[in-house]
Structures are given as C-alpha cells and as structure tokens.
Design a protein around this motif. Structure first.
Motif, PDB file in Angstrom:
ATOM      1  N   HIS A 152      -2.553 -10.840   4.102  1.00 25.83           N
ATOM      2  CA  HIS A 152      -1.744  -9.729   4.589  1.00 25.83           C
ATOM      3  C   HIS A 152      -2.483  -8.974   5.684  1.00 25.83           C
ATOM      4  O   HIS A 152      -3.688  -8.735   5.581  1.00 25.83           O
ATOM      5  N   VAL A 154      -2.282  -5.350   8.008  1.00 25.61           N
ATOM      6  CA  VAL A 154      -1.696  -4.013   8.104  1.00 25.61           C
ATOM      7  C   VAL A 154      -2.128  -3.387   9.426  1.00 25.61           C
ATOM      8  O   VAL A 154      -3.309  -3.442   9.792  1.00 25.61           O
ATOM      9  N   ALA A 181       2.683  -4.574   7.125  1.00 30.61           N
ATOM     10  CA  ALA A 181       2.924  -3.138   6.980  1.00 30.61           C
ATOM     11  C   ALA A 181       2.223  -2.393   8.111  1.00 30.61           C
ATOM     12  O   ALA A 181       1.498  -2.975   8.919  1.00 30.61           O
ATOM     13  N   ALA A 183       0.208   1.627   8.861  1.00 25.68           N
ATOM     14  CA  ALA A 183      -0.253   2.913   8.340  1.00 25.68           C
ATOM     15  C   ALA A 183       0.397   4.075   9.075  1.00 25.68           C
ATOM     16  O   ALA A 183       0.208   5.234   8.695  1.00 25.68           O
ATOM     17  N   PRO A 194       7.405  -1.340   6.131  1.00 26.56           N
ATOM     18  CA  PRO A 194       6.655  -0.884   4.953  1.00 26.56           C
ATOM     19  C   PRO A 194       5.392  -0.144   5.393  1.00 26.56           C
ATOM     20  O   PRO A 194       4.722  -0.542   6.346  1.00 26.56           O
ATOM     21  N   SER A 196       1.584   1.482   4.450  1.00 30.45           N
ATOM     22  CA  SER A 196       0.451   1.210   3.581  1.00 30.45           C
ATOM     23  C   SER A 196      -0.749   1.990   4.077  1.00 30.45           C
ATOM     24  O   SER A 196      -0.988   2.057   5.284  1.00 30.45           O
ATOM     25  N   THR A 198      -4.856   3.928   2.808  1.00 32.43           N
ATOM     26  CA  THR A 198      -5.926   3.998   1.814  1.00 32.43           C
ATOM     27  C   THR A 198      -6.445   5.432   1.750  1.00 32.43           C
ATOM     28  O   THR A 198      -5.745   6.330   1.318  1.00 32.43           O
ATOM     29  N   SER A 221      -1.935   9.431  -7.171  1.00 36.57           N
ATOM     30  CA  SER A 221      -1.190   8.264  -6.668  1.00 36.57           C
ATOM     31  C   SER A 221      -0.652   7.449  -7.834  1.00 36.57           C
ATOM     32  O   SER A 221      -1.231   6.430  -8.213  1.00 36.57           O
ATOM     33  N   THR A 225      -3.466   3.004  -5.932  1.00 38.90           N
ATOM     34  CA  THR A 225      -4.115   3.356  -4.672  1.00 38.90           C
ATOM     35  C   THR A 225      -5.205   2.359  -4.321  1.00 38.90           C
ATOM     36  O   THR A 225      -5.578   1.504  -5.131  1.00 38.90           O
ATOM     37  N   THR A 226      -5.692   2.478  -3.091  1.00 39.00           N
ATOM     38  CA  THR A 226      -6.819   1.682  -2.611  1.00 39.00           C
ATOM     39  C   THR A 226      -7.979   2.630  -2.352  1.00 39.00           C
ATOM     40  O   THR A 226      -7.826   3.627  -1.639  1.00 39.00           O
ATOM     41  N   ASN A 257      -5.392  -0.349  -7.256  1.00 39.72           N
ATOM     42  CA  ASN A 257      -4.831  -1.607  -6.758  1.00 39.72           C
ATOM     43  C   ASN A 257      -5.858  -2.425  -5.986  1.00 39.72           C
ATOM     44  O   ASN A 257      -5.879  -3.653  -6.062  1.00 39.72           O
ATOM     45  N   SER A 310      -6.657  -8.773   2.145  1.00 41.81           N
ATOM     46  CA  SER A 310      -5.867  -8.100   3.175  1.00 41.81           C
ATOM     47  C   SER A 310      -6.793  -7.547   4.243  1.00 41.81           C
ATOM     48  O   SER A 310      -7.949  -7.206   3.976  1.00 41.81           O
TER      49      SER A 310
END
Length: 471
Positions: A152, A154, A181, A183, A194, A196, A198, A221, A225-226, A257, A310
């Motif tokens: 993935h 981002v 995705a 940010a 989408p 995304s 952190t 969250s 969360t990351t 996550n 990712s």
C-alpha cells in the motif's frame, strides 16, 4: 489573497493582449489547439494522462467578474470596447481528450480544444498548468506503484507541495495512479479519497514519557491507530508498543494497527522491529515506513524482502524530484478550416487535428500507436473522444476508483520492458501516410507565404494604405 482556481485572470498577459489584437481586427474563426508532450523526461518510458476533470471544471465556469474587468481597465492596456466584450465571454467550444489514466507518449495529443480563437487562446496557460502538473505527478506515482508491487502507498505530500493547489492535485493524481490513500484531509472530502494518517514526532516529544504519548493516541482513536516509534530509539519504541499492546489486551482493549518508522536504514529497522513485535505477540501489528521515498527506494526495499506493509510517499512524488517538469505545449494545429504548423528548430509540430490509434497484440499487450488525422479511419482503439460540446460536459466525471482501475489495466497492458524503472527502447509510435502528406502540403504553403512576404517589402505600401488609429 489566493486566486480562485477558476479565475479568468489566472492566465498570461499575452493571452489577453493577443485577444485584444484579434478583437480589433475581427479575427475569431474556429481554432483547434492540441496539448502534447514533446519528449519524455530522462528514465521515463511512459506518462499517465491526468488533469482532465479540473480542466473541464475550469472551462465550464470560465467568466470575467466585474472586479476582473475593473482591474483590466485600470491597467491602461486594454480598450473600453475590448473589456466590454469580455463581460459575456464564456467557453462555448468542444474538447476532445484521452480518458484520464491513459498511458501516452511523445507528440500524442492528450487534449484538443476547438473553439473561437479568442476563447481557445485565453485558456492556454491554465490548461497547460492543470494538465502538466497532474500528468507529472500521476506518472511519478504510477512508477512508485509499479515499484511497490502489492504494498500500500499513501500520499504524504501536502506539507512540501508547491502550494495548496499542488497538494490537492497531487493527492488526486497519485490516487488515480494507484495509491491507496492520502493524508490530505481536504482531498478526502473533495475527491472521495480514503484518508490515512499517523502521528508526529512532536506529539511524542510533548509528553514526558513515550509510553504516555502512545497510550494517549490509542485511547483517542477507537478505530485503531499507527504509532510513530523512532522519535528517540526505534528498538525501544517497538518494545514500548509491545508492552502497551499486552496491557491493552489484559484490559480487553486493542487499538494498535501499525507502527511507523521514518528514519535510518529502513530495511534494517523494519527487520528489527518485525522481530521485536513478533516475539512480543504483536504479529498483527503492521509496519509503515516513510522518509523521502521514491520509486527507486521503494524498489530496493521491496527487493530486499524487508517486512514492510505500507509506504508513505510525499516530497519526491509530488515534486517529481528527478524530473520536475515536462516539455509540453498547447499549440494551434488548425485555424479557419486550414491546417497550421509550427516549424521552429527543435519545436516543430505536426499540423491538423489528430487521433491516436492504439493497437494490441493477441495477449492484449500494447503493440504500437498510429498518429493519424482525426477523421481518417484507423485500426485499433481510438484514444481521443469528445468530452465537451458547446461548453457543456457530455458525461459526468467518472469516479476516481474507476480511473484507478483503468490505470491498473493500462499498466498491465504495457510491455514488460516499459514497466521497468530503467530506460527502455521507446514504445513504437508511427505517423500515418495522410498526416505525412498534410505536413508536406502545409510546408509547401508556408514556403510560398514566406516568398510572398519577402516580395511584400518591395512594395511602397506593403499593407495597403495606412489608416489612422481608430479608423
């Protein structure tokens, strides 16, 4: 104050001064302009056409406000009659374009505008501006997608984008090229991408203890969360995550996550963190890495087998750091029913309205493109289609997910050598016999006109009787 992205004054001054000259002489026949890229940047084997939707939005809403007209009048550069003519100006032409996400090559028109000359000239700068940047970013993003394989990606690019609009357009372009995705929150709302994110190192630094920062983020969250683990010591950060995960499990809660690493030897760090997480019972926690990544670093990390799930990609994608511009142009190819051609050294262009016919082999792989006149029959799939008529879009804009799937298919049909990050032999593009013949015909006409112009200056009044200004 930021200019509105649809502002009619978002253009070069010479577009307006040329419009005024044409207005004064009553010159406003039908013109055809085509946007194309003259050559690929170094190490590029293809480009991904993008930016059509923003262009259509701009053309649909094009108009001069009263404030615009007042300012133009204040410059002293334009006549009262010309400014008055702008009050009712709207785009009334047609647009032909390749679908967004189409792979394109040098000298192939991505877009053609057919409209009264003044309209078609006015929009030149903004059309180039939108198509150039979006195509640049989508092409860089597509290379990142090819390098990352099934990982993935981002978009992390907003903060170093060259302005707010660049951040938005690059989020859109990278998503249609295959990113998962962004940010950039506004891009999520405006384009349905989408979102995304952190956390930042500053959030960890603001807490007395790293573990407290992690707990605060998890508790706020509920969807998970990351956690950013390399603010101080990456190994210790990973151990803190393991301990927190155990504590959360004992209390019947989850919420971690993934972890993110943003510095150092990313492959080595990811291996070390993966081992710590797995040995601590956190095999379900994924690893995200970031830090000035581009397609070459992505390829190296993937080929190294580093346990990364990712990638956050930003600066080098949305500035296209290794190739920050395209040698592109928007040029007149027909006026008043007659094919036109520029013959400048190194910048010659093919005349007339054109179509691109794409041919595939029996395995559905792209084999060859034929650049032909727009109305001559061809073999294969025609790439340009009419998308706007009489200033109105013919179909709703397709969702980005549809364009993303289209790009995926385009990349799969690209010959394997051209999917490589390394330079390859150029994709074959040939010119039809009719287009060659038209080029020769226009060249003969230009030569004759040059001789006529030379002879003109031997006349006492080369342009006829001199008229006083205003006559």
């Amino acid at each position: 104050m930021q200019p509105d992205r649809q502002d009619a004054l978002l253009t070069d001054l010479y577009e307006l001064t040329m419009m005024q000259a044409c207005f004064r002489s009553g010159m406003d026949g039908t013109a055809a302009f085509e946007f194309f890229v003259r050559k690929l940047p170094p190490k590029r084997n293809f480009l991904v056409a993008a930016g059509l939707e923003p262009v259509l939005d701009y053309l649909r809403d094009l108009h001069f406000s009263e404030t615009d007209l007042e300012w133009l009048s204040s410059t002293g550069l334009f006549s009262r009659e010309f400014i008055a003519s702008l009050r009712e100006l709207r785009f009334t032409g047609e647009v032909w374009a390749v679908p967004e996400g189409t792979l394109i090559f040098p000298d192939q028109p991505l877009l053609r505008i057919v409209a009264p000359l003044r309209q078609a000239q006015l929009v030149e700068s903004r059309v180039i501006n939108l198509l150039h940047y979006s195509t640049l970013c989508a092409s860089k993003a597509a290379r990142c997608v090819l390098a990352a394989g099934c990982k993935h990606l981002v978009d992390f690019g907003l903060r170093r984008a060259h302005g707010a609009e660049a951040g938005m357009l690059s989020a859109r372009a990278s998503y249609l090229a295959g990113f998962a995705a962004t940010a950039t929150t506004l891009a999520g709302r405006r384009y349905g991408i989408p979102v995304s994110g952190t956390m930042a190192h500053s959030f960890v630094q603001a807490h007395e203890h790293e573990a407290e920062a992690f707990l605060s983020m998890v508790e706020s969250s509920p969807a998970g969360t990351t956690l950013l683990i390399d603010t101080y010591d990456t190994a210790n950060g990973a151990r803190q995550v393991v301990e927190l995960a155990r504590w959360l499990q004992r209390s019947g809660r989850g919420g971690i996550n993934a972890v993110r690493i943003d510095s150092g030897d990313l492959a080595a760090q990811a291996r070390m963190v993966r081992e710590l997480l797995d040995s601590g019972g956190c095999s379900n926690v994924k690893i995200v890495v970031s830090g000035n990544l581009d397609e070459y670093q992505l390829q190296n990390l993937v080929e190294s087998g580093a346990p990364i799930d990712s990638f956050g990609v930003g600066t080098r994608m949305n500035t296209s750091a290794d190739a920050p511009y395209l040698d592109c142009a928007y040029k007149l190819v027909e006026y008043a029913g007659q094919a036109r051609r520029k013959t400048s050294a190194g910048k010659a262009l093919l005349p007339g309205r054109k179509q691109v016919w794409r041919q595939f082999d029996q395995h559905h792989a792209m084999r060859e493109d034929i650049l032909a006149l727009h109305d001559e029959p061809g073999v294969g799939t025609p790439l340009l289609e009419m998308v706007m008529h009489d200033g109105a879009a013919l179909l709703p804009n397709p969702p980005l997910t549809q364009i993303q799937a289209y790009v995926r298919g385009q990349l799969q049909s690209l010959p394997a050598a051209l999917r490589s990050l390394a330079p390859s032999a150029p994709y074959p593009v040939s010119v039809s016999a009719k287009l060659d013949a038209l080029t020769a015909e226009v060249d003969r006409r230009l030569q004759a006109r040059a001789q006529e112009d030379q002879a003109r200056w031997s006349q006492p009044e080369p342009f006829g009787p001199v008229r006083a200004p205003g006559e």
